[in-house]
Design a protein around this motif. Structure first.
Motif, PDB file in Angstrom:
ATOM      1  N   UNK A 166       0.835  -1.191   0.000  1.00 22.41           N
ATOM      2  CA  UNK A 166       0.000   0.000   0.000  1.00 22.41           C
ATOM      3  C   UNK A 166       0.875   1.248   0.000  1.00 22.41           C
ATOM      4  N   UNK A 167       0.545   2.176  -0.877  1.00 25.02           N
ATOM      5  CA  UNK A 167       1.328   3.397  -1.009  1.00 25.02           C
ATOM      6  C   UNK A 167       0.728   4.494  -0.135  1.00 25.02           C
ATOM      7  N   UNK A 168       1.571   5.085   0.694  1.00 28.53           N
ATOM      8  CA  UNK A 168       1.120   6.203   1.514  1.00 28.53           C
ATOM      9  C   UNK A 168       0.781   7.385   0.617  1.00 28.53           C
ATOM     10  N   UNK A 169      -0.209   8.158   1.026  1.00 29.29           N
ATOM     11  CA  UNK A 169      -0.661   9.295   0.229  1.00 29.29           C
ATOM     12  C   UNK A 169      -0.785  10.537   1.113  1.00 29.29           C
ATOM     13  N   UNK A 170      -0.873  11.674   0.460  1.00 29.40           N
ATOM     14  CA  UNK A 170      -1.083  12.961   1.121  1.00 29.40           C
ATOM     15  C   UNK A 170      -2.580  13.270   1.126  1.00 29.40           C
ATOM     16  N   UNK A 171      -2.967  14.197   1.982  1.00 29.09           N
ATOM     17  CA  UNK A 171      -4.350  14.661   1.977  1.00 29.09           C
ATOM     18  C   UNK A 171      -4.389  16.159   2.237  1.00 29.09           C
ATOM     19  N   UNK A 172      -5.496  16.764   1.812  1.00 29.39           N
ATOM     20  CA  UNK A 172      -5.759  18.179   2.063  1.00 29.39           C
ATOM     21  C   UNK A 172      -7.126  18.268   2.715  1.00 29.39           C
ATOM     22  N   UNK A 173      -7.198  18.981   3.834  1.00 24.12           N
ATOM     23  CA  UNK A 173      -8.484  19.256   4.468  1.00 24.12           C
ATOM     24  C   UNK A 173      -8.609  20.768   4.587  1.00 24.12           C
ATOM     25  N   UNK A 174      -9.829  21.280   4.388  1.00 23.82           N
ATOM     26  CA  UNK A 174     -10.045  22.719   4.299  1.00 23.82           C
ATOM     27  C   UNK A 174     -11.023  23.158   5.386  1.00 23.82           C
ATOM     28  N   UNK A 175     -10.687  24.268   6.053  1.00 23.00           N
ATOM     29  CA  UNK A 175     -11.498  24.794   7.146  1.00 23.00           C
ATOM     30  C   UNK A 175     -11.800  26.267   6.892  1.00 23.00           C
ATOM     31  N   UNK A 176     -13.075  26.620   6.903  1.00 23.13           N
ATOM     32  CA  UNK A 176     -13.501  28.015   6.753  1.00 23.13           C
ATOM     33  C   UNK A 176     -13.858  28.524   8.142  1.00 23.13           C
ATOM     34  N   UNK A 177     -12.997  29.329   8.733  1.00 21.73           N
ATOM     35  CA  UNK A 177     -13.226  29.878  10.081  1.00 21.73           C
ATOM     36  C   UNK A 177     -13.905  31.243  10.034  1.00 21.73           C
TER      37      UNK A 177
END
Length: 148
Positions: free
Chosen positions: A40-51
C-alpha cells in the motif's frame, strides 16, 4: 547398542500433523498480510477549514517542483465549516496555491510535518485554514492515508 525404536501412537502423529499444518498456515497467512501492508502506497491529503462567518469558495492546488498539479479541488464551504476526508494523492508536493472566491491566489510552501520523527507512518498532509482576518494558514498533518 542399537538405537531404541520409537513408537508413536496415532493420536501423537495426528497432533503433530495438525500442529505442523497450523504453523505452516499461520506463517503463510502472516506473509500474505505483510505483502498486502507493504504494497500500500502512503498518500497525502488536504483538508479545508472556513473559520469565517460567511460562505466562501476555496480552490486548492498542490504542486510539485515542476509546478505540475498533484491535486486540484474547489470547495464551496459555509461559514465556520470544514471539508475533511478529501481525495488522497501521491507525489512530492512542494507548494500549495489557495484561491479564495475570485481573489488573487495565495501560494505557500508545502509544510514538512516530519511524521517519521514523530513516530507516525504517514506521507504527510496539510490542513488549509481560512481565518477570520482573511489570512490563509497551513498546518501539517500526519494522518496515515493510503492511495486509492
Amino acid at each position: 547398542m542399537s538405537p531404541r525404536p520409537t513408537h508413536q501412537s496415532p493420536s501423537d502423529r495426528s497432533r503433530r500433523s495438525l500442529l505442523a499444518t497450523g504453523c505452516a498456515a499461520a506463517a503463510s497467512g502472516f506473509a500474505g498480510c505483510a505483502d498486502l501492508l507493504g504494497s500500500e502506497e502512503l498518500a497525502h491529503e488536504v483538508e479545508v477549514y472556513n473559520r469565517r462567518e460567511t460562505a466562501h469558495t476555496l480552490s486548492v492546488r498542490v504542486e510539485n517542483v515542476d509546478s505540475d498539479a498533484l491535486y486540484r479541488q474547489t470547495f464551496d464551504i459555509d461559514g465556520d465549516r470544514a471539508r475533511e476526508g478529501t481525495e488522497p494523492f501521491t507525489g512530492r508536493p512542494t507548494a500549495v496555491v489557495v484561491t479564495i472566491d475570485d481573489r488573487e491566489p495565495v501560494e505557500r510552501d508545502w509544510p514538512d510535518p516530519n511524521c517519521e520523527q514523530q513516530g507516525t507512518r504517514s506521507a504527510g498532509g496539510v490542513d488549509v485554514y481560512l481565518l477570520p482576518d482573511d489570512e490563509v494558514r497551513l498546518e501539517p498533518t500526519c494522518n496515515t492515508i493510503y492511495a486509492e
